[in-house]
Design a protein around this motif. Structure first.
Motif, PDB file in Angstrom:
ATOM      1  N   GLY A 398       0.793  -1.218   0.000  1.00 25.02           N
ATOM      2  CA  GLY A 398       0.000   0.000   0.000  1.00 25.02           C
ATOM      3  C   GLY A 398       0.823   1.264   0.000  1.00 25.02           C
ATOM      4  N   LEU A 399       2.094   1.181  -0.397  1.00 20.63           N
ATOM      5  CA  LEU A 399       2.950   2.359  -0.423  1.00 20.63           C
ATOM      6  C   LEU A 399       2.737   3.146  -1.714  1.00 20.63           C
ATOM      7  N   ALA A 400       2.765   4.447  -1.593  1.00 16.48           N
ATOM      8  CA  ALA A 400       2.712   5.313  -2.771  1.00 16.48           C
ATOM      9  C   ALA A 400       4.133   5.483  -3.269  1.00 16.48           C
ATOM     10  N   VAL A 401       4.419   4.955  -4.447  1.00 14.77           N
ATOM     11  CA  VAL A 401       5.788   4.991  -4.948  1.00 14.77           C
ATOM     12  C   VAL A 401       5.815   5.540  -6.365  1.00 14.77           C
ATOM     13  N   ARG A 402       6.995   5.940  -6.774  1.00 16.78           N
ATOM     14  CA  ARG A 402       7.247   6.275  -8.169  1.00 16.78           C
ATOM     15  C   ARG A 402       8.446   5.447  -8.625  1.00 16.78           C
ATOM     16  N   VAL A 403       8.525   5.199  -9.914  1.00 18.10           N
ATOM     17  CA  VAL A 403       9.528   4.300 -10.475  1.00 18.10           C
ATOM     18  C   VAL A 403      10.311   5.034 -11.550  1.00 18.10           C
ATOM     19  N   ALA A 404      11.622   4.843 -11.530  1.00 17.11           N
ATOM     20  CA  ALA A 404      12.480   5.387 -12.585  1.00 17.11           C
ATOM     21  C   ALA A 404      13.241   4.236 -13.223  1.00 17.11           C
ATOM     22  N   ASP A 405      13.136   4.115 -14.546  1.00 19.95           N
ATOM     23  CA  ASP A 405      13.824   3.067 -15.305  1.00 19.95           C
ATOM     24  C   ASP A 405      14.828   3.692 -16.265  1.00 19.95           C
ATOM     25  N   TYR A 406      15.898   2.936 -16.556  1.00 15.82           N
ATOM     26  CA  TYR A 406      16.868   3.414 -17.534  1.00 15.82           C
ATOM     27  C   TYR A 406      17.570   2.224 -18.169  1.00 15.82           C
ATOM     28  N   GLU A 407      17.845   2.355 -19.459  1.00 16.24           N
ATOM     29  CA  GLU A 407      18.533   1.292 -20.175  1.00 16.24           C
ATOM     30  C   GLU A 407      20.032   1.358 -19.876  1.00 16.24           C
ATOM     31  N   LEU A 408      20.574   0.276 -19.313  1.00 15.05           N
ATOM     32  CA  LEU A 408      21.984   0.269 -18.948  1.00 15.05           C
ATOM     33  C   LEU A 408      22.898   0.419 -20.155  1.00 15.05           C
ATOM     34  N   GLY A 409      22.477  -0.095 -21.288  1.00 15.18           N
ATOM     35  CA  GLY A 409      23.295  -0.021 -22.484  1.00 15.18           C
ATOM     36  C   GLY A 409      23.553   1.400 -22.951  1.00 15.18           C
ATOM     37  N   LEU A 416      31.248   0.602 -23.092  1.00 15.50           N
ATOM     38  CA  LEU A 416      32.659   0.222 -23.152  1.00 15.50           C
ATOM     39  C   LEU A 416      32.875  -1.211 -22.678  1.00 15.50           C
ATOM     40  N   HIS A 417      32.034  -1.639 -21.771  1.00 14.31           N
ATOM     41  CA  HIS A 417      32.175  -2.972 -21.191  1.00 14.31           C
ATOM     42  C   HIS A 417      32.017  -4.068 -22.238  1.00 14.31           C
ATOM     43  N   ALA A 418      31.073  -3.890 -23.146  1.00 15.92           N
ATOM     44  CA  ALA A 418      30.828  -4.893 -24.186  1.00 15.92           C
ATOM     45  C   ALA A 418      30.055  -4.256 -25.329  1.00 15.92           C
ATOM     46  N   ASP A 419      30.403  -4.635 -26.549  1.00 16.03           N
ATOM     47  CA  ASP A 419      29.637  -4.170 -27.701  1.00 16.03           C
ATOM     48  C   ASP A 419      28.216  -4.720 -27.614  1.00 16.03           C
ATOM     49  N   GLY A 420      27.253  -3.864 -27.905  1.00 14.17           N
ATOM     50  CA  GLY A 420      25.864  -4.308 -27.886  1.00 14.17           C
ATOM     51  C   GLY A 420      25.344  -4.631 -26.501  1.00 14.17           C
ATOM     52  N   TYR A 421      25.917  -3.998 -25.481  1.00 17.09           N
ATOM     53  CA  TYR A 421      25.506  -4.288 -24.097  1.00 17.09           C
ATOM     54  C   TYR A 421      24.014  -4.040 -23.923  1.00 17.09           C
ATOM     55  N   ARG A 422      23.356  -5.003 -23.295  1.00 17.04           N
ATOM     56  CA  ARG A 422      21.932  -4.866 -22.996  1.00 17.04           C
ATOM     57  C   ARG A 422      21.710  -5.030 -21.510  1.00 17.04           C
ATOM     58  N   GLY A 423      20.892  -4.165 -20.947  1.00  9.89           N
ATOM     59  CA  GLY A 423      20.570  -4.250 -19.529  1.00  9.89           C
ATOM     60  C   GLY A 423      19.585  -3.167 -19.160  1.00  9.89           C
ATOM     61  N   ARG A 424      19.137  -3.204 -17.944  1.00 10.79           N
ATOM     62  CA  ARG A 424      18.146  -2.251 -17.495  1.00 10.79           C
ATOM     63  C   ARG A 424      18.267  -2.091 -15.994  1.00 10.79           C
ATOM     64  N   ALA A 425      17.919  -0.901 -15.494  1.00  8.71           N
ATOM     65  CA  ALA A 425      17.941  -0.656 -14.054  1.00  8.71           C
ATOM     66  C   ALA A 425      16.684   0.093 -13.644  1.00  8.71           C
ATOM     67  N   ARG A 426      16.316  -0.079 -12.374  1.00 10.96           N
ATOM     68  CA  ARG A 426      15.104   0.563 -11.850  1.00 10.96           C
ATOM     69  C   ARG A 426      15.335   1.033 -10.417  1.00 10.96           C
ATOM     70  N   SER A 477      28.439   2.766 -12.834  1.00 12.54           N
ATOM     71  CA  SER A 477      27.789   3.453 -11.721  1.00 12.54           C
ATOM     72  C   SER A 477      27.096   4.738 -12.159  1.00 12.54           C
ATOM     73  N   GLU A 478      27.390   5.201 -13.355  1.00 12.66           N
ATOM     74  CA  GLU A 478      26.703   6.371 -13.893  1.00 12.66           C
ATOM     75  C   GLU A 478      25.199   6.107 -14.022  1.00 12.66           C
ATOM     76  N   ILE A 479      24.809   4.860 -13.926  1.00  7.69           N
ATOM     77  CA  ILE A 479      23.381   4.533 -13.969  1.00  7.69           C
ATOM     78  C   ILE A 479      22.625   5.272 -12.879  1.00  7.69           C
ATOM     79  N   TRP A 480      23.305   5.546 -11.742  1.00  9.49           N
ATOM     80  CA  TRP A 480      22.649   6.288 -10.656  1.00  9.49           C
ATOM     81  C   TRP A 480      22.263   7.690 -11.119  1.00  9.49           C
ATOM     82  N   LEU A 481      23.176   8.376 -11.786  1.00 10.84           N
ATOM     83  CA  LEU A 481      22.871   9.708 -12.294  1.00 10.84           C
ATOM     84  C   LEU A 481      21.711   9.654 -13.267  1.00 10.84           C
ATOM     85  N   ARG A 482      21.739   8.676 -14.184  1.00 12.05           N
ATOM     86  CA  ARG A 482      20.691   8.590 -15.197  1.00 12.05           C
ATOM     87  C   ARG A 482      19.328   8.269 -14.583  1.00 12.05           C
TER      88      ARG A 482
END
Length: 493
Positions: A398-409, A416-426, A477-482
């Motif tokens: 029952g918590l009121a929340v908001r969600v932020a998603d971003y594509e890790l790639g 730089l880690h890998a060509d065609g990197y695929r991932g996601r964070a929330r 770790s730049e995923i945090w900024l995004r």
């Protein structure tokens, strides 16, 4: 200082078992039991650990360490093949014999001599044998040769016996000699065909490992894979497994399992689906507590059940008994068990000294992070790192929340880690308090991202303050900024 271990007076004429006294008795010498005893000894108590198998326990020999050793070889090869230059230097498949040999070394060749030396250096006594309670603070130990001895606790007994794989009641399954997690992590050969029943972390990790080692893997799951995690984690792991040749059957329910005389296994499915044929079947459908032979009935508790504890890890209704790690069913993870163990060892020592225990929410003697701040990593391909609540879990509360998603790639460090990197964070953010309460990242090598999220959640750091935690460039770790920028844009838009 407390008294040293003291043998109690016995007479040969009565043939009574040898008796000894310690301040603390710990049943189970896995990582959890070791840490309970160590913290209690540091607090001035005497402690003995009773163990019927290997000192070091499940994680060292049959779970965390050997399973991750198997997966690591697979992921290292994948990482090399994802980067031009390195890709051209890699030829041929994995050397399976070398992978298994490294796994054996990581598991110390199932020899606990090193762990025993650590116990000795820490001042912790060791008794080998099966332990069972015989009333309050009294434990009977049966040695491998059948001899019995009695150990008395002056202050406390801590049950740290962990859990076993649960074998579901599918007709024919138990009689088919299935693998469980132990057999999968210690196998001496890689089966040509492996069927896995269960789509949780263990099932998905072993599917990753054995597919990479050359097995034709079929993974059966009643629902979506990794169903307790964010749905996008399930989708990305399922996609990668299928890309790696794993047959993923979501929504499949085994009706019967049979092993033929030639050793092959046939799994009949509910409905009209064709049966699955395999050389081995691995069951990864959950865990059960190792509490069925501990003599719990002598103190009014039910054998074979999970043990309910308060936040100081003390068993309800028994001021001298503690249950730490898997047996209390709070968070079945090695690092959480060790966290509980540190709290339990400290509180046992404090209570033995007659101190008033501070059991407030974030006091020194409690394990409260098990409620809302449990970090975990599924070492699948790709990895899934998470901590706190999922968006669905927050909604259920029952918590009121908001969600932020971003594509890790889209993050420079990932590209730089890998060509065609695929991932996601929330990020899952509590709208009322403006603090992060959940984090999930899916992608290759995201495991190290989760601790920053754990600190943010445990510290209840306001989102406005997190804006000043600047990630290094170019790292993942730049995923945090995004994520924070995405949240800001959504709120302004």
């Amino acid at each position: 200082m407390t008294q040293p271990p003291r043998p109690l007076t016995t007479t040969a004429a009565t043939s009574a078992p040898t008796e000894e006294e310690y301040d603390l008795i710990v049943i189970g010498a896995g990582a959890v039991g070791e840490n309970v005893a160590d913290r209690a000894v540091q607090g001035g108590l005497t402690a003995v650990i009773i163990e019927s198998e290997l000192v070091g326990g499940e994680c060292s020999y049959w779970a965390c360490m050997p399973s991750k050793a198997l997966v690591r070889s697979v992921s290292a090869l994948r990482a090399a093949r994802a980067v031009p230059g390195a890709r051209e230097a890699v030829s041929g498949p994995l050397d399976v014999a070398a992978v298994l040999a490294r796994r054996d070394a990581v598991a110390s060749h199932w020899d606990d001599a090193g762990q025993v030396r650590w116990l000795e250096s820490a001042g912790i006594a060791l008794v080998r044998g099966e332990a069972r309670l015989d009333g309050a603070k009294r434990v009977v130990v049966t040695a491998p040769d059948g001899a019995e001895r009695v150990v008395i606790a002056r202050s406390a007994v801590a049950i740290c016996t962990g859990s076993d794989a649960a074998i579901p009641g599918i007709p024919g399954l138990a009689e088919s000699a299935p693998w469980a997690s132990r057999e999968a992590t210690s196998a001496e050969h890689v089966p040509e065909r492996l069927a896995i029943i269960g789509g949780g972390v263990v099932g998905c990790e072993m599917a990753t490992a054995y597919a990479g080692l050359g097995s034709r893997v079929t993974l059966l799951s009643r629902g979506r894979l990794l169903s307790n995690l964010e749905e996008f984690a399930s989708e990305l792991v399922t996609e990668r497994l299928r890309d790696d040749g794993v047959t993923v059957l979501a929504g499949a329910s085994p009706a019967r399992v049979d092993r033929a005389a030639d050793g092959t296994v046939s799994i009949a499915l509910e409905g009209d689906a064709a049966p699955i044929e395999a050389d081995e079947v691995l069951v990864a459908t959950g865990r059960r507590p190792r509490t069925d032979r501990l003599g719990l009935e002598t103190i009014g508790l039910a054998a074979g059940e999970w043990l309910r504890v308060d936040d100081t890890l003390r068993v309800e209704g028994h001021d001298w008994l503690y249950a730490v790690g898997d047996v209390n069913h709070r968070a079945l993870l090695t690092h959480q068990g060790k966290y509980q163990a540190r709290a339990a060892g400290d509180v046992i020592a404090a209570r033995a000294r007659g101190e008033q225990v501070d059991d407030t929410a974030w006091g020194p003697y409690v394990a409260t992070a098990d409620h809302d701040a449990v970090p975990s990593v599924a070492f699948t391909s790709p990895e899934v790192a998470s901590v706190g609540l999922t968006a669905a879990g927050a909604a259920e509360r029952g918590l009121a929340v908001r969600v932020a998603d971003y594509e890790l790639g889209h993050v420079a460090g990932a590209s730089l880690h890998a060509d065609g990197y695929r991932g996601r964070a929330r990020l899952v953010i509590d709208d009322e308090r403006d603090v992060v309460i959940g984090f999930t990242a899916v992608g290759d090598d995201v495991a190290e991202l989760v601790h920053a999220a754990t600190i943010a959640i445990v510290g209840e750091v306001p989102v406005s303050r997190l804006q000043h935690a600047v990630p290094s460039y170019p790292t993942m770790s730049e995923i945090w900024l995004r994520l924070l920028e995405t949240d800001r844009a959504q709120r302004r838009g």
